[in-house]
Design a protein around this motif. Structure first.
Motif, PDB file in Angstrom:
ATOM      1  N   LEU A 105     -40.645 -37.185  -8.032  1.00 46.41           N
ATOM      2  CA  LEU A 105     -40.832 -35.662  -7.494  1.00 46.41           C
ATOM      3  C   LEU A 105     -40.665 -35.693  -6.372  1.00 46.41           C
ATOM      4  CD1 LEU A 105     -44.415 -35.868  -8.911  1.00 46.41           C
ATOM      5  CD2 LEU A 105     -42.436 -33.690  -9.570  1.00 46.41           C
ATOM      6  N   VAL A 106     -40.331 -36.851  -5.382  1.00 50.80           N
ATOM      7  CA  VAL A 106     -39.764 -36.369  -4.113  1.00 50.80           C
ATOM      8  C   VAL A 106     -38.591 -36.703  -3.813  1.00 50.80           C
ATOM      9  CG1 VAL A 106     -39.949 -38.023  -1.787  1.00 50.80           C
ATOM     10  CG2 VAL A 106     -42.362 -37.169  -3.363  1.00 50.80           C
ATOM     11  N   ALA A 107     -37.930 -37.928  -5.742  1.00 45.56           N
ATOM     12  CA  ALA A 107     -36.413 -37.434  -4.890  1.00 45.56           C
ATOM     13  C   ALA A 107     -35.225 -36.845  -5.128  1.00 45.56           C
ATOM     14  CB  ALA A 107     -36.043 -39.276  -5.723  1.00 45.56           C
ATOM     15  N   LEU A 167     -30.714 -24.592 -12.762  1.00 43.46           N
ATOM     16  CA  LEU A 167     -30.417 -25.400 -12.868  1.00 43.46           C
ATOM     17  C   LEU A 167     -30.179 -26.519 -11.960  1.00 43.46           C
ATOM     18  CD1 LEU A 167     -28.270 -26.242 -15.231  1.00 43.46           C
ATOM     19  CD2 LEU A 167     -26.319 -24.532 -14.328  1.00 43.46           C
ATOM     20  N   SER A 168     -29.987 -25.974 -11.584  1.00 45.29           N
ATOM     21  CA  SER A 168     -29.973 -26.686  -9.742  1.00 45.29           C
ATOM     22  C   SER A 168     -31.350 -28.146  -9.420  1.00 45.29           C
ATOM     23  CB  SER A 168     -29.842 -26.111  -8.146  1.00 45.29           C
ATOM     24  OG  SER A 168     -28.051 -25.825  -8.431  1.00 45.29           O
ATOM     25  N   LEU A 169     -32.581 -27.047 -10.177  1.00 45.09           N
ATOM     26  CA  LEU A 169     -33.936 -27.878  -9.866  1.00 45.09           C
ATOM     27  C   LEU A 169     -34.056 -29.135 -10.822  1.00 45.09           C
ATOM     28  CD1 LEU A 169     -36.698 -28.264  -8.445  1.00 45.09           C
ATOM     29  CD2 LEU A 169     -37.497 -26.384 -10.161  1.00 45.09           C
ATOM     30  N   VAL A 170     -33.447 -28.088 -12.359  1.00 45.78           N
ATOM     31  CA  VAL A 170     -33.187 -29.115 -13.822  1.00 45.78           C
ATOM     32  C   VAL A 170     -32.418 -30.219 -13.919  1.00 45.78           C
ATOM     33  CG1 VAL A 170     -32.851 -29.375 -16.271  1.00 45.78           C
ATOM     34  CG2 VAL A 170     -34.305 -27.404 -15.015  1.00 45.78           C
ATOM     35  N   SER A 171     -30.962 -30.181 -12.698  1.00 48.11           N
ATOM     36  CA  SER A 171     -30.462 -30.830 -12.804  1.00 48.11           C
ATOM     37  C   SER A 171     -30.304 -32.045 -12.230  1.00 48.11           C
ATOM     38  CB  SER A 171     -28.749 -30.194 -12.465  1.00 48.11           C
ATOM     39  OG  SER A 171     -28.104 -29.263 -12.969  1.00 48.11           O
ATOM     40  N   SER A 175     -30.884 -36.414 -13.133  1.00 50.28           N
ATOM     41  CA  SER A 175     -29.643 -36.883 -12.203  1.00 50.28           C
ATOM     42  C   SER A 175     -30.339 -38.308 -11.335  1.00 50.28           C
ATOM     43  CB  SER A 175     -28.682 -36.031 -11.194  1.00 50.28           C
ATOM     44  OG  SER A 175     -29.971 -35.947 -10.274  1.00 50.28           O
ATOM     45  N   VAL A 176     -31.692 -38.299 -11.360  1.00 51.72           N
ATOM     46  CA  VAL A 176     -32.824 -39.427 -10.437  1.00 51.72           C
ATOM     47  C   VAL A 176     -32.881 -39.653 -11.367  1.00 51.72           C
ATOM     48  CG1 VAL A 176     -34.739 -39.673  -9.302  1.00 51.72           C
ATOM     49  CG2 VAL A 176     -33.248 -37.615  -8.752  1.00 51.72           C
ATOM     50  N   LEU A 177     -33.291 -39.056 -12.823  1.00 51.45           N
ATOM     51  CA  LEU A 177     -34.283 -40.342 -14.655  1.00 51.45           C
ATOM     52  C   LEU A 177     -32.933 -40.782 -14.776  1.00 51.45           C
ATOM     53  CD1 LEU A 177     -36.513 -37.071 -15.503  1.00 51.45           C
ATOM     54  CD2 LEU A 177     -36.934 -39.754 -14.584  1.00 51.45           C
ATOM     55  N   ILE A 178     -31.689 -40.130 -14.894  1.00 53.99           N
ATOM     56  CA  ILE A 178     -31.276 -41.005 -15.377  1.00 53.99           C
ATOM     57  C   ILE A 178     -30.316 -42.451 -14.829  1.00 53.99           C
ATOM     58  CG2 ILE A 178     -28.208 -40.992 -15.411  1.00 53.99           C
ATOM     59  CD1 ILE A 178     -28.246 -37.851 -16.572  1.00 53.99           C
ATOM     60  N   ALA A 179     -30.912 -42.282 -13.015  1.00 49.17           N
ATOM     61  CA  ALA A 179     -29.957 -43.369 -11.916  1.00 49.17           C
ATOM     62  C   ALA A 179     -31.408 -44.550 -12.418  1.00 49.17           C
ATOM     63  CB  ALA A 179     -30.483 -42.569 -11.046  1.00 49.17           C
ATOM     64  N   VAL A 256     -31.822 -31.356 -19.492  1.00 50.44           N
ATOM     65  CA  VAL A 256     -33.230 -30.836 -19.705  1.00 50.44           C
ATOM     66  C   VAL A 256     -33.604 -32.225 -21.234  1.00 50.44           C
ATOM     67  CG1 VAL A 256     -35.566 -30.071 -21.367  1.00 50.44           C
ATOM     68  CG2 VAL A 256     -33.708 -28.982 -19.271  1.00 50.44           C
ATOM     69  N   ILE A 257     -32.059 -32.074 -22.133  1.00 47.31           N
ATOM     70  CA  ILE A 257     -32.473 -33.352 -22.769  1.00 47.31           C
ATOM     71  C   ILE A 257     -32.220 -34.555 -22.261  1.00 47.31           C
ATOM     72  CG2 ILE A 257     -30.975 -34.329 -25.139  1.00 47.31           C
ATOM     73  CD1 ILE A 257     -30.361 -31.337 -25.661  1.00 47.31           C
ATOM     74  N   CYS A 258     -31.001 -34.813 -21.609  1.00 52.07           N
ATOM     75  CA  CYS A 258     -30.762 -36.102 -20.602  1.00 52.07           C
ATOM     76  C   CYS A 258     -32.273 -36.178 -19.506  1.00 52.07           C
ATOM     77  CB  CYS A 258     -29.235 -35.742 -19.732  1.00 52.07           C
ATOM     78  SG  CYS A 258     -27.667 -35.963 -20.608  1.00 52.07           S
ATOM     79  N   ALA A 259     -32.536 -35.881 -19.232  1.00 46.88           N
ATOM     80  CA  ALA A 259     -34.208 -36.247 -18.118  1.00 46.88           C
ATOM     81  C   ALA A 259     -35.185 -36.267 -18.988  1.00 46.88           C
ATOM     82  CB  ALA A 259     -34.410 -34.662 -17.539  1.00 46.88           C
ATOM     83  N   VAL A 260     -35.243 -35.827 -20.267  1.00 48.41           N
ATOM     84  CA  VAL A 260     -36.569 -36.202 -21.223  1.00 48.41           C
ATOM     85  C   VAL A 260     -36.324 -37.608 -21.484  1.00 48.41           C
ATOM     86  CG1 VAL A 260     -37.820 -35.871 -23.147  1.00 48.41           C
ATOM     87  CG2 VAL A 260     -37.315 -34.363 -21.862  1.00 48.41           C
ATOM     88  N   ILE A 261     -35.159 -38.058 -22.367  1.00 46.83           N
ATOM     89  CA  ILE A 261     -35.015 -39.270 -22.679  1.00 46.83           C
ATOM     90  C   ILE A 261     -34.621 -40.466 -21.568  1.00 46.83           C
ATOM     91  CG2 ILE A 261     -32.323 -40.370 -23.987  1.00 46.83           C
ATOM     92  CD1 ILE A 261     -31.553 -38.406 -25.080  1.00 46.83           C
TER      93      ILE A 261
END
Length: 277
Positions: A105-107, A167-171, A175-179, A256-261
């Protein structure tokens, strides 16, 4: 307990993002001053090379700052949860989900604010840089741009701004979750964990780009087949707006899909495959 973790994470991470914001604003002011001192070329076919170079360097620096913040977030996640600090963090009366969410949430908020600030800065640079680079009258260009905006993006300026914000919020979350997922995968290796995390991040990013490109191909094919259908006033292919709208929607769905996975993978590794240094 989650609120305490969020407050602690906020206090520990605000310095680097805030410094990045200050640097972006400072660079924007410097570029603005440089552009104000420049004289546009008299010939309509000429370009002020100095203004062009400054604009390109500025965009490169903004991209570099965004990358630095992402790297900082990944390093923070790694040190806090997968090194010696992790022994303490994982003994707290909290679940792995709470640990991930507090950092996420913070990142994601920092990345989101950075993306909005970067968009604002680049728009300002274009607004003041183009008159210095070419002999163009922005008072004439802006009304024309607002008129053809729906033909370019498939929606009006207000709708585009709202969509871009979402879109920026979702991205940012994606991006944080992928990292986080890349760092977590890297910890499954017994040696060279940092290098493994970097390779996982590169591989994951390439996979996402390949999948996104594959999803965009049908729309791109239709755009090529419709190039002869051009708007008489703007000279923009009539399908271009719908194409850009589809691209934006695909980007949203892909994020969204990348974030969930990535989240599922990160939480699973932290629950079942935790491997601290």
């Amino acid at each position: 307990m989650l609120s305490r973790l969020i407050r602690h994470e906020w206090k520990e991470t605000w310095r680097i993002p805030v410094i990045s914001f200050i640097v972006i604003i400072f660079l924007t002011l410097v570029c603005f001053i440089c552009f104000r001192q420049m004289e546009p070329p008299v010939d309509e076919d000429s370009i002020n090379a100095g203004a062009f170079v400054i604009m390109m360097l500025y965009c490169l620096l903004i991209s570099s700052i965004s990358m630095v913040v992402t790297i900082y977030i990944a390093i923070r996640f790694y040190k806090n949860l997968y090194t010696d600090e992790g022994y303490l963090m994982h003994t707290l009366p909290v679940t792995p989900r709470q640990l991930i969410l507090s950092k996420l949430l913070v990142a994601a908020l920092w990345v989101f604010v950075l993306s909005i600030l970067a968009l604002w800065a680049i728009c300002c640079i274009l607004l003041f840089g183009l008159p210095a680079m070419t002999p163009v009258d922005m008072s004439v260009v802006m009304p024309v741009l607002m008129e053809i905006f729906p033909q370019i993006f498939g929606m009006g300026p207000v709708a585009f701004l709202l969509f871009y914000t979402v879109l920026s919020l979702v991205s940012a979350f994606s991006s944080v979750l992928i990292a986080y997922a890349a760092v977590s995968l890297g910890q499954l290796f017994s040696r060279h964990k940092i290098m493994a995390s970097i390779l996982c991040y590169i591989g994951f990013t390439m996979l996402v780009q390949t999948a996104t490109t594959a999803l965009m191909t049908p729309s791109l094919t239709r755009l090529v087949l419709s190039q002869d259908m051009v708007n008489e006033t703007s000279q923009i292919p009539s399908y271009f707006g719908a194409y850009m709208r589809e691209i934006l929607l695909i980007s949203m769905a892909g994020s969204v899909i990348c974030a969930v996975i990535s989240y599922i993978l990160t939480e699973y590794i932290m629950r079942r495959q935790l491997n601290l240094d």
